[in-house]
Design a protein around this motif. Structure first.
Motif, PDB file in Angstrom:
ATOM      1  N   ASN A 165     -49.181 -20.389  47.867  1.00 50.88           N
ATOM      2  CA  ASN A 165     -48.241 -19.349  48.307  1.00 50.88           C
ATOM      3  C   ASN A 165     -47.266 -19.926  49.320  1.00 50.88           C
ATOM      4  OD1 ASN A 165     -49.463 -16.734  47.091  1.00 50.88           O
ATOM      5  ND2 ASN A 165     -51.214 -17.748  48.081  1.00 50.88           N
ATOM      6  N   LEU A 166     -46.587 -21.015  48.926  1.00 52.91           N
ATOM      7  CA  LEU A 166     -45.771 -21.780  49.862  1.00 52.91           C
ATOM      8  C   LEU A 166     -44.347 -21.931  49.346  1.00 52.91           C
ATOM      9  CD1 LEU A 166     -45.857 -23.538  52.508  1.00 52.91           C
ATOM     10  CD2 LEU A 166     -46.284 -25.503  51.019  1.00 52.91           C
ATOM     11  N   LEU A 167     -43.378 -21.618  50.211  1.00 54.82           N
ATOM     12  CA  LEU A 167     -41.980 -21.933  49.956  1.00 54.82           C
ATOM     13  C   LEU A 167     -41.555 -23.001  50.948  1.00 54.82           C
ATOM     14  CD1 LEU A 167     -40.268 -18.459  49.381  1.00 54.82           C
ATOM     15  CD2 LEU A 167     -40.912 -20.154  47.673  1.00 54.82           C
ATOM     16  N   ILE A 168     -40.830 -24.025  50.472  1.00 54.21           N
ATOM     17  CA  ILE A 168     -40.426 -25.144  51.314  1.00 54.21           C
ATOM     18  C   ILE A 168     -38.914 -25.275  51.300  1.00 54.21           C
ATOM     19  CG2 ILE A 168     -40.741 -27.595  51.820  1.00 54.21           C
ATOM     20  CD1 ILE A 168     -43.220 -27.579  50.092  1.00 54.21           C
ATOM     21  N   GLY A 169     -38.340 -25.495  52.482  1.00 56.29           N
ATOM     22  CA  GLY A 169     -36.924 -25.798  52.603  1.00 56.29           C
ATOM     23  C   GLY A 169     -36.736 -27.004  53.503  1.00 56.29           C
ATOM     24  N   GLU A 170     -35.571 -27.644  53.400  1.00 56.01           N
ATOM     25  CA  GLU A 170     -35.334 -28.851  54.190  1.00 56.01           C
ATOM     26  C   GLU A 170     -33.867 -28.981  54.556  1.00 56.01           C
ATOM     27  OE1 GLU A 170     -36.426 -32.242  51.859  1.00 56.01           O
ATOM     28  OE2 GLU A 170     -34.716 -32.062  50.505  1.00 56.01           O
ATOM     29  N   ASN A 171     -33.611 -29.793  55.570  1.00 57.53           N
ATOM     30  CA  ASN A 171     -32.259 -30.180  55.929  1.00 57.53           C
ATOM     31  C   ASN A 171     -32.279 -31.525  56.619  1.00 57.53           C
ATOM     32  OD1 ASN A 171     -30.094 -30.235  58.401  1.00 57.53           O
ATOM     33  ND2 ASN A 171     -29.229 -29.508  56.475  1.00 57.53           N
ATOM     34  N   ARG A 172     -31.230 -32.279  56.381  1.00 59.85           N
ATOM     35  CA  ARG A 172     -30.922 -33.465  57.176  1.00 59.85           C
ATOM     36  C   ARG A 172     -29.422 -33.445  57.432  1.00 59.85           C
ATOM     37  NH1 ARG A 172     -32.648 -38.610  58.746  1.00 59.85           N
ATOM     38  NH2 ARG A 172     -30.899 -40.032  59.025  1.00 59.85           N
ATOM     39  N   ASP A 173     -29.026 -33.742  58.669  1.00 61.91           N
ATOM     40  CA  ASP A 173     -27.611 -33.793  58.983  1.00 61.91           C
ATOM     41  C   ASP A 173     -26.967 -35.004  58.320  1.00 61.91           C
ATOM     42  OD1 ASP A 173     -29.374 -35.167  60.663  1.00 61.91           O
ATOM     43  OD2 ASP A 173     -27.890 -35.390  62.259  1.00 61.91           O
ATOM     44  N   VAL A 174     -25.677 -34.900  58.053  1.00 58.62           N
ATOM     45  CA  VAL A 174     -24.821 -35.932  57.458  1.00 58.62           C
ATOM     46  C   VAL A 174     -25.253 -36.237  56.016  1.00 58.62           C
ATOM     47  CG1 VAL A 174     -23.822 -38.239  57.673  1.00 58.62           C
ATOM     48  CG2 VAL A 174     -24.359 -36.913  59.743  1.00 58.62           C
ATOM     49  N   ASN A 175     -26.407 -36.870  55.823  1.00 61.71           N
ATOM     50  CA  ASN A 175     -26.858 -37.244  54.484  1.00 61.71           C
ATOM     51  C   ASN A 175     -27.933 -36.293  53.966  1.00 61.71           C
ATOM     52  OD1 ASN A 175     -25.359 -39.748  54.113  1.00 61.71           O
ATOM     53  ND2 ASN A 175     -26.629 -40.560  55.758  1.00 61.71           N
ATOM     54  N   HIS A 176     -28.034 -36.177  52.651  1.00 61.09           N
ATOM     55  CA  HIS A 176     -29.120 -35.415  52.038  1.00 61.09           C
ATOM     56  C   HIS A 176     -30.431 -36.171  52.270  1.00 61.09           C
ATOM     57  CE1 HIS A 176     -31.635 -33.485  48.991  1.00 61.09           C
ATOM     58  NE2 HIS A 176     -30.742 -32.504  48.945  1.00 61.09           N
ATOM     59  N   PRO A 177     -31.541 -35.457  52.478  1.00 65.91           N
ATOM     60  CA  PRO A 177     -32.819 -36.149  52.715  1.00 65.91           C
ATOM     61  C   PRO A 177     -33.178 -37.156  51.636  1.00 65.91           C
ATOM     62  CG  PRO A 177     -33.061 -33.828  53.213  1.00 65.91           C
ATOM     63  CD  PRO A 177     -31.690 -33.993  52.631  1.00 65.91           C
ATOM     64  N   GLN A 178     -32.853 -36.852  50.365  1.00 70.50           N
ATOM     65  CA  GLN A 178     -33.212 -37.784  49.281  1.00 70.50           C
ATOM     66  C   GLN A 178     -32.582 -39.154  49.480  1.00 70.50           C
ATOM     67  OE1 GLN A 178     -32.654 -36.643  45.235  1.00 70.50           O
ATOM     68  NE2 GLN A 178     -33.964 -34.829  45.364  1.00 70.50           N
ATOM     69  N   ILE A 179     -31.367 -39.194  49.993  1.00 68.40           N
ATOM     70  CA  ILE A 179     -30.683 -40.472  50.178  1.00 68.40           C
ATOM     71  C   ILE A 179     -31.455 -41.350  51.161  1.00 68.40           C
ATOM     72  CG2 ILE A 179     -28.582 -41.551  51.076  1.00 68.40           C
ATOM     73  CD1 ILE A 179     -27.045 -39.093  50.094  1.00 68.40           C
ATOM     74  N   ILE A 180     -31.867 -40.761  52.269  1.00 70.05           N
ATOM     75  CA  ILE A 180     -32.597 -41.508  53.293  1.00 70.05           C
ATOM     76  C   ILE A 180     -33.988 -41.875  52.796  1.00 70.05           C
ATOM     77  CG2 ILE A 180     -33.454 -41.435  55.661  1.00 70.05           C
ATOM     78  CD1 ILE A 180     -30.378 -41.499  55.366  1.00 70.05           C
ATOM     79  N   GLU A 181     -34.656 -40.958  52.126  1.00 68.98           N
ATOM     80  CA  GLU A 181     -36.019 -41.218  51.644  1.00 68.98           C
ATOM     81  C   GLU A 181     -36.026 -42.297  50.566  1.00 68.98           C
ATOM     82  OE1 GLU A 181     -37.574 -36.694  52.670  1.00 68.98           O
ATOM     83  OE2 GLU A 181     -36.893 -37.197  50.657  1.00 68.98           O
ATOM     84  N   ASP A 182     -35.005 -42.296  49.716  1.00 64.62           N
ATOM     85  CA  ASP A 182     -34.913 -43.356  48.706  1.00 64.62           C
ATOM     86  C   ASP A 182     -34.694 -44.714  49.361  1.00 64.62           C
ATOM     87  OD1 ASP A 182     -35.273 -41.506  46.718  1.00 64.62           O
ATOM     88  OD2 ASP A 182     -33.161 -41.430  46.111  1.00 64.62           O
ATOM     89  N   LYS A 183     -33.904 -44.746  50.436  1.00 69.44           N
ATOM     90  CA  LYS A 183     -33.699 -46.014  51.151  1.00 69.44           C
ATOM     91  C   LYS A 183     -35.000 -46.486  51.788  1.00 69.44           C
ATOM     92  CE  LYS A 183     -28.771 -45.606  52.228  1.00 69.44           C
ATOM     93  NZ  LYS A 183     -27.754 -45.493  53.318  1.00 69.44           N
TER      94      LYS A 183
END
Length: 553
Positions: free
Chosen positions: A58-76
């Motif tokens: 029963n979980l909803l998840i949201g995210e934010n990262r300033d400037v870049n999308h989180p996926q960009i940083i996580e992929d790096k």
């Protein structure tokens, strides 16, 4: 439902979990776990702490990262070491949008706005978000200022100003921006060798003479870097000639104030039916500017949440999820019920933990039924207290649960605190906590004025300027906090007991940490602090603790 907000921000990353069944909120800041101030590492440690309480069904998840999308940083990250595998091993891969496509991305300024909305005391307001840079809107253009009309739970964006960055400036190692946030950050780096020192720049500004900034990019490019501070400690900084620093600080502070003034003039013209203002985003930490906005009387009421900077992003994301699914859950939070104490439940001191951590022969420990009475007596005797109560404040300022406290009329206490405990630069002022009903007696504010989160630097009344000079700045202002009983009953009672003993119903209040370290979070942290600095007593839960003097039993 549970709502999980992930603030994967460059600085001050965080995690917020809302439990809809019990209306419970926890906001965990990464810096409190890593013990590195303003830490923007991926929020691994906060997530590990809340993981046992996550209801995956029963979980909803949201995210934010300033400037870049989180996926960009996580992929790096994953290119340099097996980041995804590391999170999977620790059962945290459900927080990766690359793997969990159900994670919702919330824009940076929207997250800021919802962090403010969650605590907003108004049914209807203007919400003004301003910071250094949010998310990308178009090629090389990012959120910088956004204005929302708030009507109940609904937010409508009616204005947006963007910031552009130039990577081809004559200073090849620089990225310069065309708005005030970028100039303020660059001056922070110039004066204090850190982009995180905007608060110090604000404090330094009254010492200088402002020069008008016409073009922000040119201003940043023309900074005389051969005079910049390149050291890392108080003594190095104080050994420099500060004349250039003073005027630069005054210039960016004046530019910020003028920018807000122009914006708010347009807002009041365009939306005359809106009489309440909410300030959020990193620029809303500027309590000097905030006070000038109040004094301009453009709005009937002004509100600033306790964590207007990026430390509140996860809080905003989680509440966006909650209110989107259940808009009827929103209601205004009156000032009597305002709170900033959303730290981990584990941060609240438990008696068995206190007795376990302080069980050595190095401490004297005494338990009391009502801790506010002996603590007030010690304060009346000019003792310096480390005050550790309840859940921690989820923001950058001490608000009565993680504080260093001392009577404010003690001559020379500012110098003493800087020398023996805080190790701060000597120009920086200290804050003051006052009973709500006494605020207008000591300060130039109207009766009933609310400032629960130290959001405004207000003038000290002339008749109290000598008495309260240790909690006043060079410009005669004090970054004070009003305390209502409904906001923090124990802290209120402490100040009231102190006032009954001394006739002065306010205390010098500064954060429970030393310079360049985050606020203390755990009982174990408090032990390290007590052994490291020159406070007289640690008041934690119902216990008063002090170090034993060598040679005594």
């Amino acid at each position: 439902m549970q709502y999980l907000g992930l603030g994967k921000t460059k600085f001050n990353s965080s995690v917020c979990i809302l439990d809809g069944r019990f209306d419970d909120v926890e906001l965990l800041l990464t810096e409190r776990h890593t013990r590195k101030k303003n830490s923007g590492v991926w929020p691994f440690l906060p997530l590990l702490e809340i993981l046992p309480n996550v209801d995956h069904e029963n979980l909803l998840i949201g995210e934010n990262r300033d400037v870049n999308h989180p996926q960009i940083i996580e992929d790096k990250e994953n290119q340099y070491f097996p980041f995804f595998e590391y999170l999977k091993k620790n059962k945290l891969d459900f927080c990766l949008s690359r793997i969990n496509t159900n994670i919702k991305f919330i824009s940076h300024h929207f997250a800021h706005a919802y962090a403010a909305l969650a605590l907003c005391p108004f049914e209807k307001s203007i919400i003004l978000v301003m910071d250094g840079a949010g998310n990308i809107v178009s090629n090389n253009s990012y959120e910088e200022c956004t204005v929302f009309l708030q009507d109940g739970v609904n937010l409508v964006s009616v204005f947006q100003r963007l910031i552009n960055f130039d990577t081809s400036s004559k200073n090849l190692n620089w990225i310069v921006g065309n708005q005030i946030g970028s100039s303020y950050e660059k001056v922070s780096e110039f004066i204090f060798n850190s982009p995180h020192s905007s608060g110090k720049v604000m404090g330094l500004a009254p010492f200088g003479q402002a020069v008008s900034i016409v073009n922000h990019k040119k201003f940043q490019e023309d900074l005389p870097w051969k005079f910049s501070y390149k050291g890392h400690n108080k003594s190095e900084w104080e050994g420099l000639d500060h004349s250039v620093f003073f005027d630069l600080a005054a210039s960016v502070q004046a530019a910020l104030e003028n920018d807000y003034c122009t914006l708010l003039e347009k807002i009041t013209q365009n939306y005359p039916d809106y009489h309440n203002l909410v300030l959020v985003g990193g620029c809303a930490l500027n309590c000097t500017n905030n006070a000038k906005i109040i004094n301009s009387k453009k709005f009937d009421n002004v509100f600033v949440p306790p964590f207007p900077g990026d430390e509140g992003i996860a809080f905003g994301v989680a509440h966006y999820l909650k209110f989107s699914l259940n808009p009827g859950a929103w209601k205004p939070v009156p000032f009597e019920k305002q709170s900033a104490y959303f730290g981990s439940h584990k941060s609240s001191p438990q008696e068995h933990v206190i007795e376990e951590v302080f069980n050595s022969n190095d401490f004297e420990i005494t338990k009391y039924e009502d801790i506010t009475l002996p603590a007030a007596s010690l304060l009346a005797e000019n003792k310096i207290l480390a005050w550790f109560q309840g859940r921690s404040e989820s923001g950058p300022r001490a608000l009565g649960n993680r504080s260093i406290l001392v009577r404010p009329d003690t001559p020379g206490i500012k110098i003493n605190l800087n020398k023996k405990i805080k190790f701060r630069e000597n120009f920086r002022p200290y804050g003051c906590s006052v009973l709500h009903e006494k605020a207008s007696e000591y300060f130039e504010v109207k009766t009933g004025f609310d400032n629960p989160y130290m959001s405004y630097a207000v003038k000290v009344r002339r008749e109290y300027q000598d008495l309260l000079q240790e909690v006043s700045h060079v410009d005669g202002t004090s970054r004070m906090q009003t305390v209502r009983e409904g906001q923090n009953s124990k802290f209120y009672k402490l100040i009231n007991n102190f006032g009954n003993l001394t006739g002065l119903y306010c205390l010098l209040n500064t954060s429970l940490n030393i310079m360049n370290e985050p606020i203390i979070e755990t009982v174990q942290d408090s032990k390290v602090f007590l052994l490291s600095v020159g406070v007289d007593y640690l008041v934690i839960g119902n216990y008063i603790i002090r170090k034993k003097i060598l040679g005594t039993s």
